[in-house]
Design a protein around this motif. Structure first.
Motif, PDB file in Angstrom:
ATOM      1  N   VAL A 120       0.803  -1.228   0.000  1.00 51.89           N
ATOM      2  CA  VAL A 120       0.000   0.000   0.000  1.00 51.89           C
ATOM      3  C   VAL A 120       0.832   1.272   0.000  1.00 51.89           C
ATOM      4  O   VAL A 120       0.296   2.366  -0.171  1.00 51.89           O
ATOM      5  N   SER A 121       2.144   1.145   0.156  1.00 54.35           N
ATOM      6  CA  SER A 121       2.999   2.333   0.144  1.00 54.35           C
ATOM      7  C   SER A 121       2.965   3.047  -1.202  1.00 54.35           C
ATOM      8  O   SER A 121       3.342   4.224  -1.278  1.00 54.35           O
ATOM      9  N   VAL A 122       2.521   2.372  -2.258  1.00 59.14           N
ATOM     10  CA  VAL A 122       2.422   3.037  -3.563  1.00 59.14           C
ATOM     11  C   VAL A 122       1.488   4.246  -3.492  1.00 59.14           C
ATOM     12  O   VAL A 122       1.646   5.199  -4.263  1.00 59.14           O
ATOM     13  N   HIS A 123       0.531   4.225  -2.572  1.00 60.20           N
ATOM     14  CA  HIS A 123      -0.447   5.303  -2.493  1.00 60.20           C
ATOM     15  C   HIS A 123       0.139   6.571  -1.858  1.00 60.20           C
ATOM     16  O   HIS A 123      -0.434   7.655  -2.005  1.00 60.20           O
ATOM     17  N   LYS A 200      -1.448  -7.352   0.479  1.00 59.59           N
ATOM     18  CA  LYS A 200      -2.413  -6.630   1.309  1.00 59.59           C
ATOM     19  C   LYS A 200      -1.747  -6.318   2.647  1.00 59.59           C
ATOM     20  O   LYS A 200      -1.164  -7.187   3.279  1.00 59.59           O
ATOM     21  N   GLY A 201      -1.827  -5.081   3.075  1.00 57.19           N
ATOM     22  CA  GLY A 201      -1.183  -4.686   4.318  1.00 57.19           C
ATOM     23  C   GLY A 201      -1.668  -3.327   4.778  1.00 57.19           C
ATOM     24  O   GLY A 201      -2.472  -2.677   4.110  1.00 57.19           O
ATOM     25  N   LEU A 202      -1.180  -2.896   5.935  1.00 58.15           N
ATOM     26  CA  LEU A 202      -1.534  -1.583   6.457  1.00 58.15           C
ATOM     27  C   LEU A 202      -0.464  -1.106   7.411  1.00 58.15           C
ATOM     28  O   LEU A 202       0.319  -1.899   7.937  1.00 58.15           O
ATOM     29  N   TRP A 203      -0.419   0.200   7.604  1.00 59.04           N
ATOM     30  CA  TRP A 203       0.510   0.808   8.557  1.00 59.04           C
ATOM     31  C   TRP A 203      -0.194   0.978   9.902  1.00 59.04           C
ATOM     32  O   TRP A 203      -1.350   1.381   9.962  1.00 59.04           O
ATOM     33  N   THR A 204       0.515   0.669  10.983  1.00 62.25           N
ATOM     34  CA  THR A 204      -0.044   0.775  12.330  1.00 62.25           C
ATOM     35  C   THR A 204       0.887   1.601  13.216  1.00 62.25           C
ATOM     36  O   THR A 204       2.067   1.768  12.898  1.00 62.25           O
ATOM     37  N   GLY A 205       0.343   2.095  14.340  1.00 65.67           N
ATOM     38  CA  GLY A 205       1.144   2.907  15.264  1.00 65.67           C
ATOM     39  C   GLY A 205       1.786   4.071  14.557  1.00 65.67           C
ATOM     40  O   GLY A 205       2.997   4.289  14.657  1.00 65.67           O
ATOM     41  N   THR A 222       5.183   8.195  12.033  1.00 68.52           N
ATOM     42  CA  THR A 222       6.098   7.064  12.187  1.00 68.52           C
ATOM     43  C   THR A 222       5.336   5.804  11.781  1.00 68.52           C
ATOM     44  O   THR A 222       4.629   5.815  10.793  1.00 68.52           O
ATOM     45  N   GLY A 223       5.422   4.733  12.512  1.00 65.87           N
ATOM     46  CA  GLY A 223       4.606   3.553  12.238  1.00 65.87           C
ATOM     47  C   GLY A 223       5.397   2.365  11.769  1.00 65.87           C
ATOM     48  O   GLY A 223       6.585   2.439  11.447  1.00 65.87           O
ATOM     49  N   ALA A 224       4.707   1.231  11.710  1.00 72.10           N
ATOM     50  CA  ALA A 224       5.289  -0.032  11.250  1.00 72.10           C
ATOM     51  C   ALA A 224       4.338  -0.653  10.250  1.00 72.10           C
ATOM     52  O   ALA A 224       3.112  -0.597  10.405  1.00 72.10           O
TER      53      ALA A 224
END
Length: 269
Positions: A120-123, A200-205, A222-224
């Protein structure tokens, strides 16, 4: 005699990033290179544009002794022209189109980004945002990114793959409204390349906070990243985690065709 290819290059790390100079040297083996890059880092700029702020375009007179940096590949036989822009990566593409390039480029490449742009970092990526803009103009385009964040990474394990991918697209082009997103792992020896889908993924924290000296809350992004399908072997994240370069074709038509007919049935009037 074959006509010289025109290759346009930009990035989101700024004109002085090692990644864009590496890319310019490699692409100069394949044709005439023109670079328009931000004057400083614009990471995370995505597809943003400078809609309310005027921007400045300047000729960059070159890197002098930096062009002999031992981490750079040997330059090709073709010239490289450099320009800087005070706008975003998408601004760089737009202004190059009307003010710098005097012909349609045969290929647009963006990068090499410091930090991967898988899943999802492409977005969020300005590196990918630039090739999306170029693709909207009908130009075959490739985004190149590297998993590591070192200021002076060694890109040499990927030189051959970068040239091979670029040569393939120069020869065969891409379908309309499609571009390539290529990511390299942080390894000393590449296992190979894998054509892969986005994981499929997402950034958290995503936020870190503290008080400034005046007692106000301040927040830093920040985030992971959380890969939601780590066992799937056909994804870009799996490829990177196993030492392969991932090559993902991206289509700009975001229509959800599976829902189209259902929604027409109930909502057309």
């Amino acid at each position: 005699m074959m006509e010289e290819k025109l290759i346009f290059i930009t990035n989101d790390d700024g004109i002085q990033a090692l990644g864009i100079r590496t890319l310019a040297h490699l692409m100069s083996r394949l044709g005439k290179v023109v670079v328009v890059a931000p004057d400083s880092a614009r990471s995370g700029a995505g597809c943003s544009i400078s809609s309310t702020t005027p921007i400045e375009l300047c000729k960059w007179e070159g890197f002098g002794d930096l062009d002999t940096d031992p981490l750079l590949p040997a330059k090709g036989e073709h010239d490289i022209e450099y320009f800087t822009c005070t706008g975003t990566p998408v601004d760089c593409v737009k202004i190059a189109h009307e003010q710098v390039l005097h012909a349609t480029p045969d290929l647009v490449v963006s990068g090499i980004n410091h930090g991967d742009n898988a899943s999802v970092s492409v977005h969020y990526s300005g590196t990918v945002g630039a090739v999306i803009e170029a693709t909207l103009k009908g130009w075959s385009s490739i985004a190149f990114s590297f998993q590591g964040f070192k200021k002076r990474p060694d890109f040499s394990p990927f030189f051959d793959s970068i040239v091979k991918i670029a040569e393939h697209i120069l020869q065969h082009r891409l379908p309309p409204y499609e571009c390539l997103n290529v990511n390299f792992p942080e390894v000393e020896k590449l296992q190979g390349t894998r054509v892969a889908r986005m994981a499929k993924g997402l950034w958290t924290g995503e936020w870190s906070s503290a008080h400034n000296p005046h007692g106000k809350n301040m927040f830093w992004l920040t985030g992971a990243f959380n890969n939601l399908e780590p066992e799937q072997t056909d994804t870009d994240c799996w490829a990177l985690e196993h030492g392969y370069a991932s090559i993902t074709p991206i289509q700009l038509d975001m229509t959800a065709y599976d829902s189209l007919e259902m929604l027409r049935k109930y909502l057309n009037s």
